[in-house]
Design an enzyme around this catalytic site. Structure first.
Site, PDB file in Angstrom:
ATOM      1  N   GLU A   1       3.036   3.508   5.006  1.00 25.56           N
ATOM      2  CA  GLU A   1       1.915   2.321   5.072  1.00 25.56           C
ATOM      3  C   GLU A   1       2.825   1.042   5.542  1.00 25.56           C
ATOM      4  O   GLU A   1       2.055  -0.180   5.798  1.00 25.56           O
ATOM      5  CB  GLU A   1       1.235   2.243   4.112  1.00 25.56           C
ATOM      6  CG  GLU A   1       1.908   2.148   2.538  1.00 25.56           C
ATOM      7  CD  GLU A   1       1.317   2.390   1.363  1.00 25.56           C
ATOM      8  OE1 GLU A   1      -0.173   1.739   1.266  1.00 25.56           O
ATOM      9  OE2 GLU A   1       1.619   2.909   0.276  1.00 25.56           O
TER      10      GLU A   1
ATOM     11  N   CYS B   1      -4.563   9.369   5.008  1.00 27.87           N
ATOM     12  CA  CYS B   1      -5.041   9.212   3.881  1.00 27.87           C
ATOM     13  C   CYS B   1      -5.985   7.686   3.756  1.00 27.87           C
ATOM     14  O   CYS B   1      -6.824   7.310   3.110  1.00 27.87           O
ATOM     15  CB  CYS B   1      -4.515   9.199   2.522  1.00 27.87           C
ATOM     16  SG  CYS B   1      -3.220   8.133   2.358  1.00 27.87           S
TER      17      CYS B   1
ATOM     18  N   ARG C   1      -6.557   7.939  -6.469  1.00 27.61           N
ATOM     19  CA  ARG C   1      -6.197   6.700  -6.766  1.00 27.61           C
ATOM     20  C   ARG C   1      -6.068   6.732  -8.356  1.00 27.61           C
ATOM     21  O   ARG C   1      -7.119   6.580  -8.812  1.00 27.61           O
ATOM     22  CB  ARG C   1      -7.094   5.717  -6.186  1.00 27.61           C
ATOM     23  CG  ARG C   1      -7.073   5.567  -4.621  1.00 27.61           C
ATOM     24  CD  ARG C   1      -8.171   4.584  -4.310  1.00 27.61           C
ATOM     25  NE  ARG C   1      -8.487   4.545  -2.832  1.00 27.61           N
ATOM     26  CZ  ARG C   1      -9.682   5.019  -2.319  1.00 27.61           C
ATOM     27  NH1 ARG C   1     -10.375   5.654  -2.985  1.00 27.61           N
ATOM     28  NH2 ARG C   1      -9.663   5.174  -0.786  1.00 27.61           N
TER      29      ARG C   1
ATOM     30  N   ARG D   1      -1.491  10.158  -5.977  1.00 23.94           N
ATOM     31  CA  ARG D   1      -0.582   8.927  -5.567  1.00 23.94           C
ATOM     32  C   ARG D   1      -0.204   8.064  -7.180  1.00 23.94           C
ATOM     33  O   ARG D   1      -1.196   8.018  -7.950  1.00 23.94           O
ATOM     34  CB  ARG D   1      -1.447   7.931  -4.998  1.00 23.94           C
ATOM     35  CG  ARG D   1      -0.708   6.763  -4.282  1.00 23.94           C
ATOM     36  CD  ARG D   1      -1.295   5.741  -3.598  1.00 23.94           C
ATOM     37  NE  ARG D   1      -2.528   4.944  -4.485  1.00 23.94           N
ATOM     38  CZ  ARG D   1      -3.148   4.210  -3.612  1.00 23.94           C
ATOM     39  NH1 ARG D   1      -3.096   3.864  -2.430  1.00 23.94           N
ATOM     40  NH2 ARG D   1      -4.194   3.623  -4.582  1.00 23.94           N
TER      41      ARG D   1
ATOM     42  N   ARG E   1      -6.329  -7.561   5.452  1.00 28.17           N
ATOM     43  CA  ARG E   1      -7.443  -7.015   5.416  1.00 28.17           C
ATOM     44  C   ARG E   1      -8.509  -7.557   4.368  1.00 28.17           C
ATOM     45  O   ARG E   1      -7.866  -8.396   3.381  1.00 28.17           O
ATOM     46  CB  ARG E   1      -7.438  -5.485   5.076  1.00 28.17           C
ATOM     47  CG  ARG E   1      -6.777  -5.237   3.597  1.00 28.17           C
ATOM     48  CD  ARG E   1      -6.756  -3.728   3.274  1.00 28.17           C
ATOM     49  NE  ARG E   1      -6.489  -3.364   1.781  1.00 28.17           N
ATOM     50  CZ  ARG E   1      -6.566  -2.030   1.462  1.00 28.17           C
ATOM     51  NH1 ARG E   1      -6.741  -1.199   2.322  1.00 28.17           N
ATOM     52  NH2 ARG E   1      -6.261  -1.699   0.296  1.00 28.17           N
TER      53      ARG E   1
ATOM     54  N   HIS F   1     -11.815  -3.383  -0.017  1.00 27.15           N
ATOM     55  CA  HIS F   1     -11.974  -2.172  -1.011  1.00 27.15           C
ATOM     56  C   HIS F   1     -13.775  -2.350  -1.078  1.00 27.15           C
ATOM     57  O   HIS F   1     -14.060  -1.179  -1.349  1.00 27.15           O
ATOM     58  CB  HIS F   1     -11.215  -2.643  -2.383  1.00 27.15           C
ATOM     59  CG  HIS F   1     -10.118  -2.292  -2.308  1.00 27.15           C
ATOM     60  ND1 HIS F   1      -8.928  -3.296  -2.696  1.00 27.15           N
ATOM     61  CD2 HIS F   1      -9.215  -1.245  -1.664  1.00 27.15           C
ATOM     62  CE1 HIS F   1      -8.050  -2.864  -2.207  1.00 27.15           C
ATOM     63  NE2 HIS F   1      -7.990  -1.697  -1.931  1.00 27.15           N
TER      64      HIS F   1
ATOM     65  N   ASN G   1      -4.781   1.696   6.618  1.00 30.77           N
ATOM     66  CA  ASN G   1      -5.371   0.616   6.166  1.00 30.77           C
ATOM     67  C   ASN G   1      -4.255  -0.495   5.923  1.00 30.77           C
ATOM     68  O   ASN G   1      -4.348  -1.437   6.581  1.00 30.77           O
ATOM     69  CB  ASN G   1      -6.083   0.640   4.778  1.00 30.77           C
ATOM     70  CG  ASN G   1      -7.379   1.406   4.773  1.00 30.77           C
ATOM     71  OD1 ASN G   1      -7.736   1.946   5.790  1.00 30.77           O
ATOM     72  ND2 ASN G   1      -7.888   1.799   3.631  1.00 30.77           N
ATOM     73  N   ASP G   2      -3.329  -0.167   5.081  1.00 31.86           N
ATOM     74  CA  ASP G   2      -2.151  -1.136   5.038  1.00 31.86           C
ATOM     75  C   ASP G   2      -1.281  -1.051   6.228  1.00 31.86           C
ATOM     76  O   ASP G   2      -0.571  -2.087   6.798  1.00 31.86           O
ATOM     77  CB  ASP G   2      -1.515  -0.644   3.540  1.00 31.86           C
ATOM     78  CG  ASP G   2      -1.950  -1.221   2.346  1.00 31.86           C
ATOM     79  OD1 ASP G   2      -2.692  -2.277   2.671  1.00 31.86           O
ATOM     80  OD2 ASP G   2      -1.668  -0.856   1.257  1.00 31.86           O
TER      81      ASP G   2
END
Length: 837
Positions: free
Chosen positions: A691, A762, A556, A592, A725, A449, A714-715
């Protein structure tokens, strides 16, 4: 094997010493710890009954060694001994050795199968290494002579690991010697002319002061001498088991060092760009220390102990977070910080100043910390000198807790390159982009992050460089190439000129892209992709619009839930979402739902303790189990959707059952609003984040139930590649360019198109310039990314024909590695540019 019991007034201290000893000696050693009273919350004190239980837990006829801190701990141990049968007492010894050093030394010696007398002797000599470093007198180690034996064998080695034979390598050295119990073995430091000493004594080995580059001589005698020396040679070939001379990130990072300027440090690109500036290390700013006399020393000491305890909790939290994101060896840095807080060399002088001189706690503690730091700074060993910074850092945390101050943000007094071990998202969020020209961190990964936030702020970042970056001198001139992942200290003039030209070219291309960013992203043959932004606040919504975002592909919502003691109510959420929708001025907004868990726990929800929270009770799983919490958010979203073009998206969906349960709760929330007479939209577009590989694989089953898919790369990457990550040791596996990840994305697009649905991206892959043509060719309909990435992504879309991009996307699925994928894109780009020319 003998057993070892650790007795302390503090349960936490006893557990910490046990953990340290076990970490040095291994899991096989029989260790038990006891501390505190047998009462709720285990208050400070000792309990003879608990000591007796600990002795019985590790009892062996080979013997039990009991180590105690002070005062009543000794009395409780003696009482425990009296409570045991005489036949057991004969095998138990109480030892006056220092608790921490003695426990470590005893555990390593016990692992070798040594007798109770040998283990006790090693524990008693445990202060030798520290005394040697500090210039104090220490008893000479007893060393068996092998030089006089006719069959002595000799091995000479140069120690190459960066920190020499410090604690962990020294422990492995001693354990190797212990594999040959009948073979006399000694070791000498030839560079410093120290020794020989017993190779089975960790204190003796440590006091040799073996550093990187020193030559050592190992001698062994007897029938197994050659085998023993072969074992030491193999240990040296493995760098004495030490990972510190080459950081895991350096070893595994995807970028290559090929072509790097001389002396460049290799990391992982976290946020693209080129930057120039002096090194600026992030260290805590020392608060102003009050200095005054006090009238109640006991109350003042209690205040200091409370501040130390709070600091311990804070450091334990940091340790746990670093261990989750990196590895146990890295986290041991913070174990040393915890030991500083228990060190008598800090506590006793501070207590004396408070009790005898009536000095206030902050001033007394600060004086003790400065004294110990000065001792470290006076040492010859560079690594030990650097520990002064650790002592000052920990000491500063205690003072800030005493004064009720919070840890400051990483700020710079003048512009430069921010150097840090790592940055939390909170640290990164508070950076001043006008002062921080680039970020360089020893740890962390490209999808952490912190790296995402750096891209959001447009700050170049190189992460996972390794501890070497922390050794760069303050004000050292640097070039940061965050495109290739290089940090170049003290560049020569030719290198500097070359990078100035490269930076100018990057800025020119960036300026051109920004000028055209308000225009739609349409390929050369008319294929349009909607380019949106990932945001987490009202300010980021404004930045997204300024950068040319055509909407928000990911809002988010966690920013409303974090850093507070209670959940946000419906009205607060409605106001926040409506404010963002108004800034977008008719552009679509995908909200989300709450994605909490893993690295973002909530203090007002009992989430329990999970071994791996990233695979646990989080996101939609938590929300479905907390229907009232979930429906508050759904009602706020529905109210905003009645006024603005809003879509709702559920995270972490793995099964059709979860999706249907979430949709049912959305219907319930709608019904509750209708019952209150509140306006709701006739219909709200509903999608899910893909994800989890299960959702990608079963996309054909899920597609009829949704309006869209949004792929969180990412996930999806970390779950597909089984690589967390942010973990520097597996950072190269968290690369979304792996063909396995791209193949899952391709499958989701095919499933969606077969059902007349669209797919967005995304995750951070959507903002990667080299990924844009692949995603265009696959048929992705929307890319959402951090705002600074938008102009370049649009520029890339406009540079391609859809048919050529389709051909490229098919070709890369046949490749084997991210490097091959990137090379294929670059080659295809060159062909495209050749056709233009």
């Amino acid at each position: 094997m003998i057993g070892i019991v650790i007795v302390s007034h503090s349960a936490k201290l006893a557990a910490g010493v046990l953990e340290l000893a076990r970490g040095m000696a291994g899991e096989d050693v029989k260790l038990a710890a006891t501390g505190g009273l047998a009462l709720p919350e285990q208050p400070l004190g000792t309990d003879a009954g608990l000591v007796m239980q600990a002795i019985e837990e590790v009892y062996s006829e080979d013997g039990v060694l009991v180590l105690m801190d002070l005062g009543s701990a000794v009395l409780s141990a003696e009482m425990a001994l009296d409570m045991l049968p005489p036949e057991l007492r004969a095998h138990i010894a109480l030892c006056e050795a220092p608790l921490v050093e003695g426990a470590v030394s005893a555990a390593v010696q016990a692992r070798l199968g040594s007798s109770l007398e040998q283990v006790m002797a090693e524990a008693r000599g445990a202060l030798g290494a520290k005394a040697e470093h500090l210039g104090a007198e220490a008893p000479a180690a007893e060393t068996p002579s092998v030089e006089k034996l006719l069959d002595a064998r000799t091995l000479r080695l140069t120690v190459t690991n960066r920190l020499g034979l410090h604690a962990r390598p020294a422990a492995r050295f001693v354990q190797t010697a212990g594999k040959f119990p009948q073979t006399p073995i000694t070791v000498r430091n030839l560079t410093r002319s120290r020794g020989p000493v017993d190779a089975r004594s960790i204190n003796s080995v440590a006091t040799l002061g073996v550093q990187c580059g020193h030559e050592i001589e190992i001698q062994a005698a007897g029938n197994s001498a050659d085998l023993a020396l072969d074992a030491f040679k193999a240990l040296a070939d493995e760098n004495f088991g030490d990972l510190e001379s080459e950081s895991p990130a350096h070893a595994l990072a995807a970028p290559s060092q090929v072509g790097a300027p001389a002396g460049a440090l290799q990391g992982i690109p976290g946020s693209g760009g080129i930057a120039f500036g002096p090194a600026r290390h992030f260290r805590l700013h020392k608060p102003a220390i009050p200095f005054h006399a006090i009238s109640d020393p006991e109350a003042e000491w209690a205040k200091l102990e409370k501040a130390i305890e709070l600091t311990q909790h804070q450091i334990q939290g940091t340790l746990a977070a670093v261990e989750r994101r990196s590895d146990r060896q890295t986290a041991q840095i913070f174990e040393a910080h915890l030991l500083f807080l228990e060190d008598a060399s800090l506590r006793e002088p501070a207590h004396r100043l408070i009790a005898e001189e009536h000095l206030n706690a902050a001033a007394a503690w600060d004086r003790a910390v400065e004294s110990v730091a000065t001792e470290y700074q006076s040492l010859d060993d560079e690594y030990l000198r650097a520990r002064a910074v650790d002592v000052l850092d920990v000491g500063c945390q205690v003072v800030m807790n005493l004064l009720g101050e919070s840890r400051p943000a990483p700020t710079l007094e003048s512009p430069g390159i921010l150097i840090a071990a790592d940055l939390t998202p909170a640290d990164t969020a508070r950076l001043d982009a006008s002062m921080v020209k680039a970020i360089c961190t020893a740890f962390g990964g490209p999808t952490s992050h912190s790296a995402i936030l750096a891209r959001t702020f447009g700050i170049p970042a190189v992460v996972g460089i390794g501890e070497g970056v922390l050794n760069l001198p303050e004000d050292c001139p640097l070039i940061v190439d965050a495109v290739k992942g290089w940090v170049i200290p003290e560049p020569d003039e030719a290198t500097r000129r070359g990078y100035i030209e490269a930076a100018d070219a990057l800025k020119l291309a960036s300026d051109q892209a920004l000028t055209e960013s308000a225009e739609l992203a349409v390929s050369k043959d008319g294929r349009r992709i909607e380019v949106g932004a990932n945001i987490g606040s009202l300010a980021e919504a404004r930045a997204a619009v300024a950068a040319g975002a055509e909407g928000v592909g990911l809002l988010r919502t966690e920013f409303l839930y974090l850093d507070r003691d209670t959940a946000p109510d419906e009205e607060e959420q409605f106001t926040a979402y409506a404010g963002i929708a108004q800034v977008l001025a008719g552009r679509p907004l995908i909200i989300r739902t709450l994605d909490i868990g893993g690295d973002k726990p909530l203090p007002y929800i009992d989430q329990g303790r999970e071994a791996n929270p990233f695979l646990g009770w989080r996101a939609i799983r938590l929300c479905l189990a907390q229907p009232e919490l979930f429906k508050v958010q759904l009602r706020a979203i529905l109210r905003v959707a009645a006024l603005h073009p809003v879509r709702v998206m559920f995270p972490m969906i793995a099964t059709l059952g979860e999706l249907r349960a979430a949709k049912a709760m959305l219907i319930e929330a709608r019904g509750e609003l209708t019952a209150r007479g509140v306006s709701v939209p006739e219909r709200i577009e509903t999608g899910i984040m893909v994800e989890i590989p299960a959702a990608a694989i079963r996309a054909r089953e899920l597609a009829p139930e949704v309006d869209f898919f949004s792929i969180g790369t990412n996930d999806l990457t970390q779950y597909t590649m089984a690589a967390e990550r942010g973990n520097a040791r597996v950072a190269s596996l968290t690369d979304a360019f792996y063909p396995a990840v791209l193949e899952l994305i391709h499958g989701v697009v095919e499933a969606a198109q077969a059902n007349g649905k669209w797919v967005g991206i995304c995750g951070e892959l959507g903002g990667e310039p080299l990924a844009v043509p692949i995603l265009l060719g696959m048929g992705i309909g929307e890319l959402s990314m951090s705002a600074p990435s938008i102009p370049k992504a649009k520029q890339m879309i406009r540079a391609w024909n859809f048919e050529d991009a389709q051909r490229l996307s098919r070709d890369v699925l046949l490749l084997s590695s991210p490097e091959e994928v990137r090379a294929a894109v670059l080659a295809a780009e060159a062909r495209e540019q050749g056709r233009v020319c």
